[in-house]
Every structure is written in structure tokens, then in C-alpha cells.
Design a protein around this motif. Structure first.
Motif, mmCIF file in Angstrom:
data_model
loop_
_atom_site.group_PDB
_atom_site.id
_atom_site.type_symbol
_atom_site.label_atom_id
_atom_site.label_comp_id
_atom_site.label_asym_id
_atom_site.label_seq_id
_atom_site.Cartn_x
_atom_site.Cartn_y
_atom_site.Cartn_z
ATOM 1 N N UNK A 1 0.870 -1.162 0.000
ATOM 2 C CA UNK A 1 0.000 0.000 0.000
ATOM 3 C C UNK A 1 0.906 1.209 0.000
ATOM 4 N N UNK A 2 0.761 2.053 -1.000
ATOM 5 C CA UNK A 2 1.634 3.209 -1.142
ATOM 6 C C UNK A 2 0.781 4.472 -1.178
ATOM 7 N N UNK B 1 7.951 2.452 5.034
ATOM 8 C CA UNK B 1 8.320 3.870 4.969
ATOM 9 C C UNK B 1 7.183 4.643 5.616
ATOM 10 N N UNK B 2 7.531 5.525 6.548
ATOM 11 C CA UNK B 2 6.485 6.297 7.228
ATOM 12 C C UNK B 2 7.106 7.538 7.858
ATOM 13 N N UNK B 3 6.976 8.643 7.177
ATOM 14 C CA UNK B 3 7.456 9.902 7.719
ATOM 15 C C UNK B 3 8.917 10.215 7.450
ATOM 16 N N UNK B 4 9.580 9.408 6.649
ATOM 17 C CA UNK B 4 10.990 9.661 6.341
ATOM 18 C C UNK B 4 11.119 10.820 5.356
ATOM 19 N N UNK B 5 12.259 11.481 5.391
ATOM 20 C CA UNK B 5 12.527 12.542 4.421
ATOM 21 C C UNK B 5 12.596 11.933 3.021
ATOM 22 N N UNK B 6 12.025 12.628 2.062
ATOM 23 C CA UNK B 6 12.041 12.206 0.667
ATOM 24 C C UNK B 6 13.109 13.016 -0.063
ATOM 25 N N UNK B 7 14.024 12.341 -0.713
ATOM 26 C CA UNK B 7 15.045 13.015 -1.519
ATOM 27 C C UNK B 7 14.599 12.946 -2.974
ATOM 28 N N UNK C 1 3.352 0.514 3.057
ATOM 29 C CA UNK C 1 2.990 -0.552 3.981
ATOM 30 C C UNK C 1 3.041 -1.873 3.233
ATOM 31 N N UNK C 2 3.688 -2.864 3.823
ATOM 32 C CA UNK C 2 3.810 -4.188 3.213
ATOM 33 C C UNK C 2 2.702 -5.107 3.734
ATOM 34 N N UNK C 3 2.152 -5.916 2.814
ATOM 35 C CA UNK C 3 1.130 -6.911 3.144
ATOM 36 C C UNK C 3 1.517 -8.245 2.513
ATOM 37 N N UNK C 4 0.985 -9.342 3.025
ATOM 38 C CA UNK C 4 1.287 -10.650 2.443
ATOM 39 C C UNK C 4 0.828 -10.804 0.991
ATOM 40 N N UNK C 5 -0.243 -10.101 0.595
ATOM 41 C CA UNK C 5 -0.759 -10.192 -0.775
ATOM 42 C C UNK C 5 -1.668 -9.001 -1.053
#
Length: 117
Positions: free
Chosen positions: A5-6, A39-45, A58-62
């Protein structure tokens, strides 16, 4: 196959109290579905183009499990806490397997183009 989930979230004018409540409650909605933040709240370059805002991954099994989480009563209950206050886009996408070969992908794409001519 692992899915993701992005979200590309734009900066709100003001961070509403509801957003904090959403952040406090989201993990409890993810746990039953094996969802975990990558990834959650990290600086984006930004290397190319523009990227106003933040990235959440967010990673999910499928993909099916990710969709079950998104459609779950628990997540639907808290979704407006974020969606009503932070504009953004959310996608679900299936990852590529450990044997993914981009050169083979290019060859298949090239072959498909030639076959359609």
C-alpha cells in the motif's frame, strides 16, 4: 506475492487533532492483516520531478490481504480521520518476485510490440 500500500500524502495547511488519532490507531488495524510500515514519515530526496508531501509504504502478504485491510470495518472507521484532513493518493500494488528479471521483461515487451506490427 507480497503487496504494498503506497500513499503520496500532500502537506495539510494545518495538522488536525484527528490525524494524530489516526496515527495512534492505524497499527491496530494493520496487525490482523500482517501489515507493516516500510516507509512512514521519512525525508524524501527528490532526484527527478516534484514530490510535495510524504511517502507512506505498507507491506502486506498479498494484494487480496491488503484489500481486506482497506475494506475492514476497523480501518474504515479511522479512514476519515486522515482522508478528511490530508489530501493524497493511495494505491495497492503487487510486488515482483525474487526471480524478477527486467531484461526478460524487456524482451517479452519487445516481442509483443513486434507481434502487433
Amino acid at each position: 506475492m507480497t503487496a504494498y500500500g503506497i500513499a503520496h500524502l500532500r502537506p495539510p495547511a494545518v495538522t488536525a487533532e484527528e490525524v494524530f488519532e489516526y496515527l495512534e490507531r492505524i497499527q491496530d488495524t494493520l496487525d490482523p492483516f500482517g501489515g507493516k510500515f516500510l516507509v512512514h514519515g521519512a525525508d524524501v530526496q527528490v532526484l527527478e520531478g516534484e514530490w510535495p508531501g510524504a511517502l507512506v509504504m505498507i507491506e502486506f502478504p498479498s494484494v487480496e490481504v491488503a484489500r481486506e485491510w482497506y475494506d475492514s470495518a476497523a480501518y474504515r472507521e479511522i479512514l476519515p480521520l486522515r482522508a478528511d484532513h490530508i489530501p493524497g493518493d493511495l494505491i495497492l500494488v503487487e510486488g515482483c518476485g525474487p526471480d524478477h528479471d527486467s531484461a526478460a521483461m524487456a524482451a517479452a515487451m519487445r516481442s509483443g510490440l513486434q507481434d502487433s506490427r
